[in-house]
Write a protein that holds these residues in place. Sequence first.
Motif, mmCIF file in Angstrom:
data_model
loop_
_atom_site.group_PDB
_atom_site.id
_atom_site.type_symbol
_atom_site.label_atom_id
_atom_site.label_comp_id
_atom_site.label_asym_id
_atom_site.label_seq_id
_atom_site.Cartn_x
_atom_site.Cartn_y
_atom_site.Cartn_z
ATOM 1 N N LEU A 9 0.866 -1.187 0.000
ATOM 2 C CA LEU A 9 0.000 0.000 0.000
ATOM 3 C C LEU A 9 0.897 1.230 0.000
ATOM 4 N N GLY A 10 1.079 1.816 -1.170
ATOM 5 C CA GLY A 10 1.950 2.980 -1.309
ATOM 6 C C GLY A 10 3.175 2.645 -2.125
ATOM 7 N N PHE A 11 3.413 3.422 -3.198
ATOM 8 C CA PHE A 11 4.544 3.117 -4.080
ATOM 9 C C PHE A 11 5.479 4.316 -4.200
ATOM 10 N N GLY A 12 5.713 4.959 -3.043
ATOM 11 C CA GLY A 12 6.656 6.064 -3.007
ATOM 12 C C GLY A 12 8.064 5.555 -2.797
ATOM 13 N N THR A 13 8.848 6.320 -2.050
ATOM 14 C CA THR A 13 10.254 5.989 -1.838
ATOM 15 C C THR A 13 10.441 4.621 -1.209
ATOM 16 N N VAL A 14 9.750 4.379 -0.088
ATOM 17 C CA VAL A 14 9.943 3.111 0.625
ATOM 18 C C VAL A 14 9.281 1.956 -0.116
ATOM 19 N N GLY A 15 8.081 2.173 -0.620
ATOM 20 C CA GLY A 15 7.367 1.107 -1.330
ATOM 21 C C GLY A 15 8.139 0.595 -2.528
ATOM 22 N N SER A 16 8.706 1.513 -3.308
ATOM 23 C CA SER A 16 9.492 1.082 -4.474
ATOM 24 C C SER A 16 10.769 0.393 -4.026
ATOM 25 N N VAL A 60 -0.592 -2.799 -10.721
ATOM 26 C CA VAL A 60 -0.790 -1.524 -10.046
ATOM 27 C C VAL A 60 -2.271 -1.174 -10.051
ATOM 28 N N THR A 61 -2.765 -0.720 -8.905
ATOM 29 C CA THR A 61 -4.180 -0.370 -8.780
ATOM 30 C C THR A 61 -4.342 0.868 -7.912
ATOM 31 N N ASP A 62 -5.458 1.575 -8.112
ATOM 32 C CA ASP A 62 -5.768 2.707 -7.233
ATOM 33 C C ASP A 62 -6.923 2.375 -6.299
ATOM 34 N N ASN A 63 -7.274 1.091 -6.215
ATOM 35 C CA ASN A 63 -8.349 0.618 -5.344
ATOM 36 C C ASN A 63 -7.753 -0.285 -4.265
ATOM 37 N N ALA A 64 -7.792 0.161 -3.009
ATOM 38 C CA ALA A 64 -7.185 -0.595 -1.916
ATOM 39 C C ALA A 64 -7.785 -1.989 -1.776
ATOM 40 N N ASN A 65 -9.064 -2.132 -2.084
ATOM 41 C CA ASN A 65 -9.709 -3.444 -1.953
ATOM 42 C C ASN A 65 -9.133 -4.482 -2.915
ATOM 43 N N ASP A 66 -8.567 -4.021 -4.037
ATOM 44 C CA ASP A 66 -7.931 -4.946 -4.971
ATOM 45 C C ASP A 66 -6.729 -5.635 -4.331
ATOM 46 N N VAL A 67 -6.116 -4.949 -3.378
ATOM 47 C CA VAL A 67 -4.953 -5.510 -2.686
ATOM 48 C C VAL A 67 -5.382 -6.261 -1.435
ATOM 49 N N ILE A 68 -6.128 -5.555 -0.559
ATOM 50 C CA ILE A 68 -6.531 -6.151 0.722
ATOM 51 C C ILE A 68 -7.456 -7.350 0.521
ATOM 52 N N GLY A 69 -8.304 -7.267 -0.497
ATOM 53 C CA GLY A 69 -9.282 -8.336 -0.727
ATOM 54 C C GLY A 69 -8.786 -9.472 -1.593
ATOM 55 N N ASP A 70 -7.542 -9.423 -2.029
ATOM 56 C CA ASP A 70 -6.993 -10.473 -2.890
ATOM 57 C C ASP A 70 -6.623 -11.698 -2.036
ATOM 58 N N PRO A 71 -7.315 -12.826 -2.210
ATOM 59 C CA PRO A 71 -7.050 -14.004 -1.363
ATOM 60 C C PRO A 71 -5.667 -14.615 -1.583
ATOM 61 N N SER A 72 -5.003 -14.277 -2.685
ATOM 62 C CA SER A 72 -3.678 -14.847 -2.944
ATOM 63 C C SER A 72 -2.574 -14.100 -2.199
#
Length: 426
Positions: A9-16, A60-72
Amino acid sequence: MSSLNVGVLGFGTVGSGVVRILDEHKSKISQITGYDIKVTKVLVRDLTKTRRYEDVDVAVTDNANDVIGDPSISIIVEVMGTIDIAYDYVLKSLRAGKHVVTANKDLIALHGDHLITVARENNCDLFYEASVAGGIPILRTIVNGLASDHLKKVMGIVNGTTNFMLTKMTSEGLSYETALKQAQELGFAESDPTNDVDGIDAARKMVILTRLSFGMNVSLDDVSTTGIRQLTVDEIKLADQLGYTIKLLGIAEEHNGAVDVCVTPTLLPKTHPLSGVHNENNAVFVLGEAAGETMYYGPGAGELPTASSVVSDIITVAKNTKLGTNGNAFSSYVHETNKLADKDCLAKYFVRLKMTDETGTFLKMTQRFTEQKIGFSRILQLPESNEQATVVIITHETSRENLHLALETLKNESGIVVNSHYRVED
């Protein structure tokens, strides 16, 4: 080899940086954990923005649920830098049964206790090594390396912005304003530097350090906080004349089962290890009954140092998953929270006064301190024009209560103005 998927969650300095380290150190990490660990999805604000490491195979997505809700996805890395939104996302992740790694010191300082409870309830790991001192593994050192010791004091330079500014003010004689401008130009300070220069950022990190060092659940309100906004080059020069360097320190110390936590400009002897920590670097000095004095030094921020701490937490989650030991807190050490009273908080102090240079004024000043049983170890008097003098005192060890009482009485004395007072560590 089994896969372990990570969502960021977040693709700035630390995320990248996290994506880069997991990709470039893939072979070593796989050997250590037994998993093929990879970032599969990243949450961003703007899908059209050009980013580093776009060649890495990450959705890459701008919807947090795409990440949090991904069962994989088994592990969520939160590096957004917000509080309320991050809190919501981390809660949802834990309740969805996902392990969480965060670098968010504000989130952990303000909501850490509740998030730890939720993590335990859902048999999830919650780690936050990167939330304090960036690339320095200080939290895990305290929790694991010093677990057998009874810690007495933890103090450190935990804000790189103010340390950079104080380095420039000390070594180059820059004013506060000029040092701040330079820090902003180099990206060390925000356009609104309040959290850094007023000590708020350091105070939040000290909340985390205190919880892990002493098992006491202190809040931000329990941290006495003074920043560097009022500190002058003249005071730095006066400290230098007396053999000291001024640093903004976070200090947590335990005495008889109670703890005191503060953030304050502090005079350190030039021979003290923390005095040699310059620019944007951080360092944490630990005093234990068994180990004695130890210090941990390194970069307090930056893409790869901070990301390295995040990935270390990911590796710990992977190891726990392999062993089936997820759901344990970062530290299980808990002690009844007791705050040390001001009368029991002992330290030496630097006091700077402006006084009328006439007979009797110096006597009045010494009497006010004597009434509170405060003695002096050093006195420096510098005559000025207009029959004024600057007087600098280094007191003997005294209580915070007695010092404040003495300073309050001095405010009522004609011909005496208290300019500032700072703590002194030997």
